[in-house]
Design a protein around this motif. Structure first.
Motif, PDB file in Angstrom:
ATOM      1  N   THR A 133       0.825  42.479 -27.886  1.00  0.00           N
ATOM      2  CA  THR A 133       1.947  42.178 -27.141  1.00  0.00           C
ATOM      3  C   THR A 133       2.365  40.956 -26.914  1.00  0.00           C
ATOM      4  OG1 THR A 133       0.313  41.699 -25.293  1.00  0.00           O
ATOM      5  CG2 THR A 133       0.774  44.127 -25.488  1.00  0.00           C
ATOM      6  N   ASP A 134       3.633  40.850 -25.982  1.00  0.00           N
ATOM      7  CA  ASP A 134       4.348  39.723 -25.961  1.00  0.00           C
ATOM      8  C   ASP A 134       5.203  39.732 -24.766  1.00  0.00           C
ATOM      9  OD1 ASP A 134       5.241  37.265 -26.778  1.00  0.00           O
ATOM     10  OD2 ASP A 134       6.590  37.801 -28.300  1.00  0.00           O
ATOM     11  N   CYS A 135       5.709  38.686 -24.094  1.00  0.00           N
ATOM     12  CA  CYS A 135       6.571  38.601 -23.325  1.00  0.00           C
ATOM     13  C   CYS A 135       8.224  38.513 -23.539  1.00  0.00           C
ATOM     14  CB  CYS A 135       6.298  37.304 -22.059  1.00  0.00           C
ATOM     15  SG  CYS A 135       7.893  37.072 -21.184  1.00  0.00           S
ATOM     16  N   CYS A 141      11.153  33.288 -17.784  1.00  0.00           N
ATOM     17  CA  CYS A 141       9.852  33.202 -17.284  1.00  0.00           C
ATOM     18  C   CYS A 141       9.466  31.763 -17.464  1.00  0.00           C
ATOM     19  CB  CYS A 141       8.940  34.097 -17.964  1.00  0.00           C
ATOM     20  SG  CYS A 141       9.164  35.899 -17.284  1.00  0.00           S
ATOM     21  N   GLY A 142       9.995  31.080 -18.276  1.00  0.00           N
ATOM     22  CA  GLY A 142       9.718  29.667 -18.714  1.00  0.00           C
ATOM     23  C   GLY A 142       8.411  29.449 -19.468  1.00  0.00           C
ATOM     24  N   VAL A 143       8.485  30.535 -20.419  1.00  0.00           N
ATOM     25  CA  VAL A 143       7.311  30.598 -21.399  1.00  0.00           C
ATOM     26  C   VAL A 143       7.882  29.995 -22.708  1.00  0.00           C
ATOM     27  CG1 VAL A 143       5.470  31.948 -22.537  1.00  0.00           C
ATOM     28  CG2 VAL A 143       6.262  32.644 -20.304  1.00  0.00           C
ATOM     29  N   ALA A 144       7.095  28.815 -22.898  1.00  0.00           N
ATOM     30  CA  ALA A 144       7.478  28.230 -24.507  1.00  0.00           C
ATOM     31  C   ALA A 144       7.239  29.283 -25.591  1.00  0.00           C
ATOM     32  CB  ALA A 144       6.744  27.100 -24.551  1.00  0.00           C
ATOM     33  N   THR A 150      -2.194  32.932 -23.955  1.00  0.00           N
ATOM     34  CA  THR A 150      -2.309  33.040 -22.429  1.00  0.00           C
ATOM     35  C   THR A 150      -0.750  32.638 -21.790  1.00  0.00           C
ATOM     36  OG1 THR A 150      -3.408  30.931 -22.185  1.00  0.00           O
ATOM     37  CG2 THR A 150      -4.544  32.897 -22.205  1.00  0.00           C
ATOM     38  N   VAL A 151      -0.499  33.163 -20.682  1.00  0.00           N
ATOM     39  CA  VAL A 151       0.680  32.899 -20.282  1.00  0.00           C
ATOM     40  C   VAL A 151       0.154  32.183 -18.893  1.00  0.00           C
ATOM     41  CG1 VAL A 151       2.936  33.866 -19.125  1.00  0.00           C
ATOM     42  CG2 VAL A 151       2.051  34.820 -21.333  1.00  0.00           C
TER      43      VAL A 151
END
Length: 163
Positions: A133-135, A141-144, A150-151
């Motif tokens: 799974t992935d964002c 969302c500001g995810v690098a 982990t997020v």
């Protein structure tokens, strides 16, 4: 692998047996059957309110308990005949992602993607893998991009447009 490429691969190797490797060194047993082919249209909204759509072709494999002693695998020719019959009944979207749905007592049922293939004189071995799974809304969302395991949820506040 797209279904068109998958079917073309099968077409090139009709003289071989068709094996599926669902995990490293773990093969679907020779008593498998193709029990269903699903033409799926996915229409999604991610946690950043982005929309997307795509198609998948899911080929379901099932091991028959009444044929547990079977040692000869289905031929590519037979599998291709089944898939061509399905295609005459319900057209394939050639660009749809090919997925193999499979599970057994030691492996959870999952829709696996075709990761690679290998072959020898007598066998075409389809190597499968689980898609993590992935964002899909990393930017909002500001995810690098380098974060995978982990997020951090600290930056995902109510009203921020994220998750």
């Amino acid at each position: 692998m797209q279904i068109e490429a998958f079917l073309n691969l099968l077409q090139q190797h009709t003289d071989k047996s068709l094996l599926f490797e669902y995990a490293d060194g773990q093969l679907v047993k020779a008593n498998y059957h193709i029990t269903e082919v699903k033409h799926i249209h996915v229409d999604s909204v991610d946690c950043g309110s982005g929309t997307d759509s795509w198609t998948e072709t899911v080929i379901q494999l099932w091991e028959s308990p009444s044929e547990i002693a079977k040692t000869e695998y289905m031929t590519v020719y037979k599998a291709l005949s089944i898939l061509k019959k399905v295609g005459r009944m319900r057209n394939y979207d050639p660009s749809s992602e090919a997925r193999i749905e499979y599970g057994n007592e030691a492996f959870h049922t999952a829709q696996l993607f075709v990761n690679d293939f290998d072959m020898n004189e007598k066998q075409l071995i389809i190597k499968l893998a689980v898609a993590p799974t992935d964002c899909k809304a990393k930017d909002s969302c500001g995810v690098a991009e380098t974060e995978s395991e982990t997020v951090e949820i600290g930056g995902c506040e109510p009203g921020s447009g994220c998750c």
